[in-house]
Design a protein around this motif. Sequence first.
Motif, PDB file in Angstrom:
ATOM      1  N   CYS A  64      22.893  51.674  52.484  1.00  0.00           N
ATOM      2  CA  CYS A  64      23.946  51.002  53.257  1.00  0.00           C
ATOM      3  C   CYS A  64      25.262  51.767  53.140  1.00  0.00           C
ATOM      4  N   ASP A  65      26.153  51.557  54.123  1.00  0.00           N
ATOM      5  CA  ASP A  65      27.418  52.289  54.113  1.00  0.00           C
ATOM      6  C   ASP A  65      28.536  51.453  54.738  1.00  0.00           C
ATOM      7  N   THR A  66      29.658  52.088  54.952  1.00  0.00           N
ATOM      8  CA  THR A  66      30.847  51.489  55.570  1.00  0.00           C
ATOM      9  C   THR A  66      31.350  50.289  54.762  1.00  0.00           C
ATOM     10  N   GLY A  67      31.175  50.393  53.435  1.00  0.00           N
ATOM     11  CA  GLY A  67      31.764  49.416  52.534  1.00  0.00           C
ATOM     12  C   GLY A  67      30.989  48.142  52.343  1.00  0.00           C
ATOM     13  N   ILE A  68      29.808  48.019  52.954  1.00  0.00           N
ATOM     14  CA  ILE A  68      29.093  46.744  52.904  1.00  0.00           C
ATOM     15  C   ILE A  68      28.615  46.412  51.491  1.00  0.00           C
ATOM     16  N   SER A  69      28.390  47.417  50.654  1.00  0.00           N
ATOM     17  CA  SER A  69      27.977  47.140  49.278  1.00  0.00           C
ATOM     18  C   SER A  69      29.087  46.454  48.491  1.00  0.00           C
ATOM     19  N   TRP A  70      30.321  46.624  48.941  1.00  0.00           N
ATOM     20  CA  TRP A  70      31.480  45.995  48.286  1.00  0.00           C
ATOM     21  C   TRP A  70      31.816  44.659  48.936  1.00  0.00           C
ATOM     22  N   THR A  71      31.819  44.625  50.274  1.00  0.00           N
ATOM     23  CA  THR A  71      32.273  43.418  50.978  1.00  0.00           C
ATOM     24  C   THR A  71      31.233  42.308  50.994  1.00  0.00           C
ATOM     25  N   LEU A  72      29.968  42.657  51.249  1.00  0.00           N
ATOM     26  CA  LEU A  72      28.959  41.622  51.466  1.00  0.00           C
ATOM     27  C   LEU A  72      28.734  40.726  50.243  1.00  0.00           C
ATOM     28  N   PRO A  73      28.558  41.273  49.023  1.00  0.00           N
ATOM     29  CA  PRO A  73      28.381  40.368  47.871  1.00  0.00           C
ATOM     30  C   PRO A  73      29.583  39.472  47.635  1.00  0.00           C
ATOM     31  N   ARG A  74      30.759  39.917  48.011  1.00  0.00           N
ATOM     32  CA  ARG A  74      31.960  39.096  47.835  1.00  0.00           C
ATOM     33  C   ARG A  74      32.025  37.965  48.851  1.00  0.00           C
ATOM     34  N   LEU A  75      31.347  38.141  49.965  1.00  0.00           N
ATOM     35  CA  LEU A  75      31.298  37.086  50.973  1.00  0.00           C
ATOM     36  C   LEU A  75      30.214  36.058  50.676  1.00  0.00           C
ATOM     37  N   ILE A  76      29.028  36.520  50.250  1.00  0.00           N
ATOM     38  CA  ILE A  76      27.884  35.609  50.167  1.00  0.00           C
ATOM     39  C   ILE A  76      27.147  35.660  48.827  1.00  0.00           C
ATOM     40  N   SER A 127      50.602  41.382  51.003  1.00  0.00           N
ATOM     41  CA  SER A 127      50.596  41.273  49.548  1.00  0.00           C
ATOM     42  C   SER A 127      49.437  40.420  49.052  1.00  0.00           C
ATOM     43  N   VAL A 128      49.103  39.368  49.791  1.00  0.00           N
ATOM     44  CA  VAL A 128      47.943  38.542  49.432  1.00  0.00           C
ATOM     45  C   VAL A 128      46.657  39.361  49.557  1.00  0.00           C
ATOM     46  N   ARG A 129      46.513  40.096  50.660  1.00  0.00           N
ATOM     47  CA  ARG A 129      45.339  40.968  50.843  1.00  0.00           C
ATOM     48  C   ARG A 129      45.197  41.921  49.664  1.00  0.00           C
ATOM     49  N   GLN A 130      46.311  42.581  49.331  1.00  0.00           N
ATOM     50  CA  GLN A 130      46.293  43.588  48.272  1.00  0.00           C
ATOM     51  C   GLN A 130      46.025  42.959  46.909  1.00  0.00           C
ATOM     52  N   SER A 131      46.557  41.787  46.678  1.00  0.00           N
ATOM     53  CA  SER A 131      46.351  41.122  45.395  1.00  0.00           C
ATOM     54  C   SER A 131      44.888  40.738  45.194  1.00  0.00           C
ATOM     55  N   LEU A 132      44.247  40.220  46.228  1.00  0.00           N
ATOM     56  CA  LEU A 132      42.839  39.849  46.121  1.00  0.00           C
ATOM     57  C   LEU A 132      41.954  41.081  45.896  1.00  0.00           C
ATOM     58  N   ALA A 133      42.250  42.149  46.616  1.00  0.00           N
ATOM     59  CA  ALA A 133      41.470  43.372  46.439  1.00  0.00           C
ATOM     60  C   ALA A 133      41.665  43.949  45.039  1.00  0.00           C
ATOM     61  N   TYR A 134      42.899  43.927  44.548  1.00  0.00           N
ATOM     62  CA  TYR A 134      43.200  44.476  43.227  1.00  0.00           C
ATOM     63  C   TYR A 134      42.492  43.670  42.134  1.00  0.00           C
ATOM     64  N   SER A 135      42.521  42.359  42.263  1.00  0.00           N
ATOM     65  CA  SER A 135      41.940  41.510  41.226  1.00  0.00           C
ATOM     66  C   SER A 135      40.427  41.685  41.119  1.00  0.00           C
ATOM     67  N   ALA A 136      39.788  42.136  42.192  1.00  0.00           N
ATOM     68  CA  ALA A 136      38.333  42.287  42.187  1.00  0.00           C
ATOM     69  C   ALA A 136      37.862  43.364  41.220  1.00  0.00           C
ATOM     70  N   THR A 137      38.733  44.305  40.868  1.00  0.00           N
ATOM     71  CA  THR A 137      38.324  45.422  40.014  1.00  0.00           C
ATOM     72  C   THR A 137      39.231  45.589  38.793  1.00  0.00           C
ATOM     73  N   HIS A 138      39.998  44.543  38.464  1.00  0.00           N
ATOM     74  CA  HIS A 138      40.908  44.621  37.322  1.00  0.00           C
ATOM     75  C   HIS A 138      40.799  43.360  36.476  1.00  0.00           C
ATOM     76  N   THR A 139      41.347  43.433  35.283  1.00  0.00           N
ATOM     77  CA  THR A 139      41.337  42.281  34.387  1.00  0.00           C
ATOM     78  C   THR A 139      42.357  41.251  34.845  1.00  0.00           C
ATOM     79  N   LEU A 140      42.241  40.062  34.282  1.00  0.00           N
ATOM     80  CA  LEU A 140      43.209  39.015  34.585  1.00  0.00           C
ATOM     81  C   LEU A 140      44.617  39.463  34.209  1.00  0.00           C
ATOM     82  N   ALA A 141      44.764  40.064  33.049  1.00  0.00           N
ATOM     83  CA  ALA A 141      46.094  40.499  32.619  1.00  0.00           C
ATOM     84  C   ALA A 141      46.693  41.507  33.600  1.00  0.00           C
ATOM     85  N   GLU A 142      45.867  42.439  34.077  1.00  0.00           N
ATOM     86  CA  GLU A 142      46.343  43.423  35.044  1.00  0.00           C
ATOM     87  C   GLU A 142      46.670  42.758  36.379  1.00  0.00           C
ATOM     88  N   ALA A 143      45.844  41.799  36.779  1.00  0.00           N
ATOM     89  CA  ALA A 143      46.093  41.093  38.038  1.00  0.00           C
ATOM     90  C   ALA A 143      47.394  40.306  37.981  1.00  0.00           C
TER      91      ALA A 143
END
Length: 263
Positions: free
Chosen positions: A144-156, A212-228
């Motif tokens: 799979c490509d075009t980011g679906i390995s990242w987006t799809l599990p986060r959706l469903i 900023s909301v978009r960026q915050s959600l994306a950032y939190s997906a790959t960082h710790t709570l403290a970093e978020a």
Amino acid sequence: MSDSVTYGVSEGVATITLNRPDAMNALDTPTKVLLRDTIQAAAADDAVRVVVLTGTGRAFCVGQDLKEHIGLLQANDTDALWSTVPDHFAPIALALAEMPKPVIAAINGVAAGAGASIAFACDFRIVADTAGFNLAFTGIALSCDTGISWTLPRLIGQAKALELLYFPRTVPAAESLELGLATSVVPADGLEAAAAELAAKLAAGPTVAYASVRQSLAYSATHTLAEALVFEAEKMQLTGDTEDHKNAVASFVAKEKPTFTGR
């Protein structure tokens, strides 16, 4: 100049339309290049406060143009075959997911393969009741490509994402809504109006706050709570310095509806 992707901006809304209806909006190389460049241009345009991505004809996008793909396989042109992922598909996914403004996919017909991946990189998916999604990659023995390995599990979720990728089938609109692939489902003849209504609402909103909301959600997906939490504080300061925030607070005090300029 190819017309396989059309672009227009009106009242802060950029509409990007895949326009190869006879090919079900399949992505040949000129279309991929034009789509990538158009999305990147919309992302960088300060006059654009929301982007709508849609297609013409009976499909949203069926992904890679297999006629072109077969020709490259027969010619054993491996460079052209596989460089398209980093050169075209990956930048399209990144530009959609990371642009500092909301993105709406108006799904007018089937979204298959990379076409589904493109839709999943958007914030909202308004789906015609006659449309659906097909995660077709393994059906032709590809990953799979075009980011679906990242987006799809986060959706469903991971398990359902694996099921749909292992066993491709067309997921109809109603089931897409139940699973979380679709944000909303509307009658096919009401799709354009529904997308326009949501786009107008977003275009009139606080653009920097949305970014900023978009960026915050994306950032939190790959960082710790403290970093978020640190990232959130930075975005709070950024949005707190905007004209929109100051005007919104003043409007609240005056018991008036705020007007946002996106600055």
